[in-house]
Design a protein around this motif. Structure first.
Motif, short mmCIF file in Angstrom:
data_model
loop_
_atom_site.label_atom_id
_atom_site.label_comp_id
_atom_site.label_asym_id
_atom_site.label_seq_id
_atom_site.Cartn_x
_atom_site.Cartn_y
_atom_site.Cartn_z
N HIS A 79 -8.23 121.15 37.78
CA HIS A 79 -7.61 122.09 36.83
C HIS A 79 -8.44 122.20 35.55
O HIS A 79 -8.64 123.30 35.03
CB HIS A 79 -6.17 121.66 36.53
N ASP A 80 -8.94 121.07 35.05
CA ASP A 80 -9.79 121.10 33.85
C ASP A 80 -11.11 121.80 34.14
O ASP A 80 -11.61 122.58 33.32
CB ASP A 80 -10.05 119.69 33.33
N LYS A 83 -10.54 125.50 34.29
CA LYS A 83 -10.36 126.04 32.93
C LYS A 83 -11.71 126.21 32.22
O LYS A 83 -11.94 127.22 31.56
CB LYS A 83 -9.44 125.13 32.12
N GLN A 84 -12.61 125.25 32.40
CA GLN A 84 -13.95 125.36 31.82
C GLN A 84 -14.68 126.58 32.39
O GLN A 84 -15.33 127.33 31.65
CB GLN A 84 -14.78 124.12 32.13
N ALA A 86 -13.32 129.29 33.83
CA ALA A 86 -12.66 130.51 33.38
C ALA A 86 -13.05 130.85 31.95
O ALA A 86 -13.29 132.01 31.61
CB ALA A 86 -11.14 130.36 33.50
N SER A 87 -13.16 129.83 31.12
CA SER A 87 -13.57 130.03 29.74
C SER A 87 -15.00 130.58 29.66
O SER A 87 -15.30 131.47 28.86
CB SER A 87 -13.47 128.71 28.97
N GLU A 97 -9.19 134.74 30.45
CA GLU A 97 -9.15 133.51 31.25
C GLU A 97 -8.07 133.52 32.31
O GLU A 97 -8.27 133.00 33.41
CB GLU A 97 -8.96 132.29 30.34
N ASP A 98 -6.92 134.11 32.00
CA ASP A 98 -5.83 134.12 32.97
C ASP A 98 -6.06 135.13 34.10
O ASP A 98 -5.25 135.23 35.01
CB ASP A 98 -4.48 134.36 32.30
#
Length: 113
Positions: A79-80, A83-84, A86-87, A97-98
């Motif tokens: 998950h982290d 997120k990286q 997507a960022s 990002e979403d």
């Protein structure tokens, strides 16, 4: 010790003309750093102008399938890491990002007997 190899398949509805020429090179470097491997072990495929819809919207979006043989990705870390990633895409392609979907596929499990 086996080398960590990554194949990334990027699909987006963003027009190819709006993507910088250095995008794939920058993306290769980002993926190699994410998986602690050399850029020579990273393969990318980019598909642009793809008709895509998520949540009844055709706003800019991106799907990324990351095929890998790395211990770095597990249920605790994915998950982290997503997120990286997507960022990074939000910054480089201006996709929220979403609206970035990241899928990790461990190739070591694909050939299990």
């Amino acid at each position: 010790m086996a080398k960590v190899q990554v194949a990334a398949f990027i699909t987006t509805n963003v027009d190819s003309k709006s993507i910088n020429e250095s995008f794939l090179s920058s993306c290769s470097i980002m993926v190699s750093k994410l998986f602690y491997t050399d850029v020579q072990y990273v393969t990318l495929e980019l598909q642009t102008n793809v008709t895509m819809m998520r949540a009844a919207s055709i706003a800019p979006m991106l799907n990324l399938k990351l095929f890998h043989n790395s211990d770095k990705v597990n249920n605790s870390s994915k998950h982290d890491l997503a997120k990286q990633v997507a960022s990074w895409f939000a910054k480089h392609l201006r996709i929220p990002e979403d609206r970035v979907l990241v899928l990790f596929i461990d190739t070591r499990l694909c050939n299990a007997e």
